[in-house]
Enzyme design. Sequence first.
Site: not given
Length: 286
Positions: A176, A30-31, A187, A36-37
């Site tokens: 991560v 979700m951007g 968040r 981590g991504h």
Amino acid sequence: MKIIKKIEEMQSWSDEQCRKGLTIGFVPTMGALHQGHLELVKLSRDRVDITVVSIFVNPTQFGPHEDFNAYPRQFESDSEKLQKKNVDVLFAPTAEDMYGAEFQTSIDIKDVSRGLCGEFRPGHFQGVATVVLKLFNIVKPHVAIFGEKDYQQLLVIKHMVHDLNLDVDIISHPIVRDSDGLALSSRNVRLSQEERKRALIIPAILIRAQELFNKGEREVAKILTACVEFIDREGKLNLQYLEIRDAHTLKSISKIEREAVVLLAAHVGNVRLIDNCILGSHETLN
Ligand code: PAF
């Protein structure tokens, strides 16, 4: 890096790669991308020929009083990050294209969606499963990669893939964490400095559970009681849930006899954070 916004274009691009015999890895997001991504991207690039990342803040997985509007959106910096990691395609559809006015389908994966986040976010996992199935049908990946921070989401998706015979391998990546132990989350940018400090009690609770497990404690109630005492001692936390479940089925357990997972959700200020840790070996989760 190619940016594709249209569903049909994404589908035909993927068809073309398959015709060339190339394998596609997919990282749905979700951007508001963080390390981590980017680790999920790296895992995809290690496993397959081509990596597609989607950025879509999916409205149907947010409840009416949740943070859909406040969810961080930073498309430009996200696409720069992905470009640097040699992602092949960034897929960023609009909500109008994903959900036309006549949209009326919803995927409900029953037991594993109930309880935990499913209890506090009614409809959330239907929204997640539906959008992930749509994204799979659009991107047509051979492999899709999900982070283990959203542990219940991971199991919901694995169930969906199994139950609906989807031809996608689901691979997960361990959580991560920042150097202070807080799990990376989009968040986190919404936490004030003071809230961020307070949030550190979350990984500390998981460490407490892990310590007790490592010392040989196997009674779920005893580990949870010790964690609650720890919270009372160490500070305040607006806890939604703190549970230990079977790591493979998410069924409630009273005694840890095989891999289990400690899961928690809490509000720090207005920000809802989730975290978890596996008790027992991690190896067999994929
Ligand atoms: O984990 C997320 O970011 C979202 O739930 C997902 C899987 C991209 C679906 O919108």
